[in-house]
Motif scaffolding. Structure first.
Motif, PDB file in Angstrom:
ATOM      1  N   VAL A 159       0.836  -1.204   0.000  1.00 33.52           N
ATOM      2  CA  VAL A 159       0.000   0.000   0.000  1.00 33.52           C
ATOM      3  C   VAL A 159       0.867   1.250   0.000  1.00 33.52           C
ATOM      4  CG1 VAL A 159      -1.614   1.357   1.396  1.00 33.52           C
ATOM      5  CG2 VAL A 159      -2.038  -1.080   1.009  1.00 33.52           C
TER       6      VAL A 159
ATOM      7  N   ALA B  14      -5.538   7.612  -2.262  1.00 33.31           N
ATOM      8  CA  ALA B  14      -6.587   6.656  -2.613  1.00 33.31           C
ATOM      9  C   ALA B  14      -7.952   7.271  -2.391  1.00 33.31           C
ATOM     10  CB  ALA B  14      -6.439   5.394  -1.782  1.00 33.31           C
TER      11      ALA B  14
ATOM     12  N   VAL C 261     -11.442   1.728  -1.866  1.00 36.94           N
ATOM     13  CA  VAL C 261     -10.720   0.498  -1.529  1.00 36.94           C
ATOM     14  C   VAL C 261     -11.708  -0.673  -1.512  1.00 36.94           C
ATOM     15  CG1 VAL C 261      -9.305  -0.687   0.199  1.00 36.94           C
ATOM     16  CG2 VAL C 261      -9.065   1.790  -0.113  1.00 36.94           C
TER      17      VAL C 261
ATOM     18  N   THR D  46     -11.480  -5.009  -0.874  1.00 37.61           N
ATOM     19  CA  THR D  46     -10.547  -6.035  -0.397  1.00 37.61           C
ATOM     20  C   THR D  46     -11.235  -7.377  -0.209  1.00 37.61           C
ATOM     21  OG1 THR D  46      -9.182  -4.403   0.730  1.00 37.61           O
ATOM     22  CG2 THR D  46      -8.981  -6.656   1.496  1.00 37.61           C
TER      23      THR D  46
ATOM     24  N   ILE E 218      -6.113  -6.483  -2.428  1.00 36.68           N
ATOM     25  CA  ILE E 218      -6.564  -5.111  -2.174  1.00 36.68           C
ATOM     26  C   ILE E 218      -6.621  -4.380  -3.509  1.00 36.68           C
ATOM     27  CG2 ILE E 218      -6.183  -2.994  -0.846  1.00 36.68           C
ATOM     28  CD1 ILE E 218      -4.046  -4.673   0.758  1.00 36.68           C
TER      29      ILE E 218
ATOM     30  N   VAL F 281      -7.181  -0.718  -5.092  1.00 30.96           N
ATOM     31  CA  VAL F 281      -7.169   0.696  -4.708  1.00 30.96           C
ATOM     32  C   VAL F 281      -7.420   1.545  -5.950  1.00 30.96           C
ATOM     33  CG1 VAL F 281      -5.799   2.579  -3.753  1.00 30.96           C
ATOM     34  CG2 VAL F 281      -5.541   0.262  -2.837  1.00 30.96           C
TER      35      VAL F 281
ATOM     36  N   VAL G 206      -5.977   3.465   4.208  1.00 29.22           N
ATOM     37  CA  VAL G 206      -6.278   2.427   3.221  1.00 29.22           C
ATOM     38  C   VAL G 206      -6.415   1.071   3.899  1.00 29.22           C
ATOM     39  CG1 VAL G 206      -5.406   1.208   1.189  1.00 29.22           C
ATOM     40  CG2 VAL G 206      -5.156   3.696   1.363  1.00 29.22           C
TER      41      VAL G 206
ATOM     42  N   ALA H 196      -9.562  -1.280   3.987  1.00 26.50           N
ATOM     43  CA  ALA H 196      -9.455  -2.643   3.470  1.00 26.50           C
ATOM     44  C   ALA H 196     -10.023  -3.650   4.453  1.00 26.50           C
ATOM     45  CB  ALA H 196      -7.994  -2.960   3.167  1.00 26.50           C
TER      46      ALA H 196
ATOM     47  N   SER I 193     -13.732  -3.336   4.282  1.00 25.78           N
ATOM     48  CA  SER I 193     -14.235  -3.878   3.017  1.00 25.78           C
ATOM     49  C   SER I 193     -14.289  -5.403   3.065  1.00 25.78           C
ATOM     50  CB  SER I 193     -13.327  -3.420   1.869  1.00 25.78           C
ATOM     51  OG  SER I 193     -13.682  -4.063   0.659  1.00 25.78           O
TER      52      SER I 193
END
Length: 362
Positions: free
Chosen positions: A190, A200, A203, A205, A222, A224, A346, A350, A353
Motif C-alpha cells: 500500500v 486513494a 478500496v 478487499t 486489495i 485501490v 487504506v 481494506a 471492506s
C-alpha cells in the motif's frame, strides 16, 4: 563498529527478526550512527546484540528512558501492539523516534503520534524500507521518465509459499496483536502504491484465512482506486504455490514486468552487511541480468517481449542515512507519520471492506 565522538547514539527496542536482521545491521552500516543500547529481556538475544556491536543491553524500555540524555534516537522494532505506547513514551522522554511499520493500528493513532512529535519538535519516522527495493526504485524511475506513458493499472504482488503457519504474534487472530498479512506485507504494498500514484479514493478487499490452524488473514487482495485515476491491484499471500510477477505496471505506451524479490532481505538474513567484506557499496543490492524486468508492449515478457531493463541497486542503507541527515538538520524525514497515516487509512478501509464485502470510499 567503533563509536565515533560525533556519532548519534541509537537505542534499539526489540531484537527479534526486525531488530536483529534489519535495524541493527543498517544502523551499524550508517556513517554517523552508533548502536548504543539494545533493549531485550531475552538473555540469548542480549548476548547476540553485544556480539553484533551494541555497546550495552538492558532488559526494559524504562531503563532506556532513564538514560534519555545519553541517546539521540530510539528505534522501535518490537511487536506491533507496542509501537504506539513505546513511541509515545520515547517522544515524551524527548527522543526522536524511528518506528517499524505499521506505525499503529489506526490512522487516528498515527496522526496522534505525529501531533505529539510536532509539538515536541522531534523527528518521528517510519521504517518503510521497501521504498528502497531495487525493483521499486527502477519502476519509479521508469514512470518519472515517461517510459510507460500514462499509467493505467499497477499490479504488485508480495507472495510466498508457506503452507504451514509458523505461529507467533504475526499470525495471531487477536486484534490487539495487529497481526495478519494485511498489516504486515500490506503495509509495504500500500505504501508503495501511494508513493507512486498518490492518494486513494476507494478500496475494495478480499481477505481469507486459508491454512489449517491459521488465525489471521494469509491470502489477501486489495484493489485501490487513486485520485489520479490509476487502479492498483495489490496481492499479499502466504499460500501462493506459483508466484506471480512482483510488479506489472501497464501504461498507455508500454508495460513493465518484473519477477523476483529484492535481494537485500535475503542478504541480511544470511548475515551479509552493506559495505562489509564482499558486499561493497557498489555491489550491495544488485542482482544478475537474468533477473532484470522487461519493458515493452504487445507480447509477454516470458516469450521474449520487450527489452530488459537494468535493475537499479536496492538501497536500504539510504533510509538510515536520510534519518541521520534529518537529525542533523541537513535533510528531510524520509518517511513521515502523516504518510504512514495515509497508508493506514487504506488498510483500515481494506479491513472494513473485507469484513462487510463492500467497496469503501475514502
Amino acid at each position: 563498529m567503533t563509536q565515533g565522538k560525533n556519532d548519534l547514539r541509537v537505542g534499539l527496542i526489540g531484537y527479534g527478526l526486525a531488530g536483529s536482521v534489519f535495524h541493527a545491521p543498517l544502523i551499524a552500516a550508517t556513517d554517523g550512527l552508533a548502536l548504543d543500547t539494545v533493549v531485550t529481556s531475552n538473555a540469548d538475544r542480549q548476548a547476540e546484540a553485544r556480539a553484533a556491536g551494541a555497546a550495552r543491553t538492558v532488559a526494559s524500555a524504562d531503563e532506556l528512558w532513564d538514560r534519555a540524555d545519553d541517546l539521540d534516537l530510539v528505534v522501535i522494532a518490537s511487536p506491533n501492539k507496542t509501537h504506539v505506547p513505546l513511541a509515545t513514551a520515547a517522544l515524551k522522554a524527548g527522543l526522536p523516534v524511528v518506528v517499524d511499520k505499521p506505525l499503529a493500528a489506526t490512522a487516528a493513532e498515527a496522526r496522534g503520534l505525529a501531533a505529539l512529535a510536532e509539538e515536541r519538535g522531534l523527528l518521528l519516522s517510519v521504517f518503510q524500507n521497501r521504498r528502497w527495493d531495487n525493483d521499486f526504485r527502477t519502476l519509479r524511475e521508469l514512470i518519472a521518465d515517461g517510459e510507460l506513458g500514462e499509467v493505467w493499472r499497477f499490479e504488485s504482488r508480495f507472495e510466498r509459499w508457506r503452507p504451514r503457519p509458523k505461529g507467533g504474534w504475526r499470525e495471531s487472530g487477536d486484534p490487539e496483536e495487529i497481526g495478519g498479512l494485511l498489516y504486515d506485507l500490506g503495509s509495504h504494498v500500500v505504501d508503495q502504491a501511494l508513493v507512486l500514484f498518490g492518494p486513494a479514493t476507494r478500496v475494495y478487499t478480499e481477505a481469507d484465512v486459508r491454512r489449517a490452524g491459521a488465525e489471521a488473514d494469509d491470502d489477501t487482495f486489495i484493489a485501490v482506486t487513486h485520485a489520479s485515476g490509476v487502479r492498483s491491484h495489490l496481492y499479499v499471500s502466504a499460500t501462493t504455490a506459483q508466484l506471480g510477477p512482483r510488479f506489472r505496471a501497464l501504461g498507455s505506451t508500454a508495460g513493465y514486468v518484473k519477477y523476483g524479490l529484492d535481494p537485500q532481505e535475503a542478504a541480511l538474513r544470511e548475515g551479509r552487511r552493506p559495505g562489509g567484506g564482499a558486499e561493497s557499496a557498489e555491489t550491495w543490492g544488485t542482482e544478475p541480468e537474468s533477473m532484470w524486468g522487461r519493458l515493452g508492449s504487445g507480447e509477454s515478457p516470458l516469450t521474449g517481449g520487450g527489452r530488459p531493463v537494468p535493475t537499479l541497486p536496492g538501497d536500504y542503507p539510504a533510509y538510515y542515512a536520510a534519518v541521520a541527515a534529518a537529525l542533523r538538520g541537513e535533510g528531510d524525514n524520509p518517511v513521515t507519520a502523516h504518510e504512514a497515516a495515509a497508508a493506514l487509512d487504506v488498510l483500515e478501509a481494506a479491513r472494513r471492506s473485507a469484513r462487510e464485502g463492500v467497496a469503501v470510499d475514502l
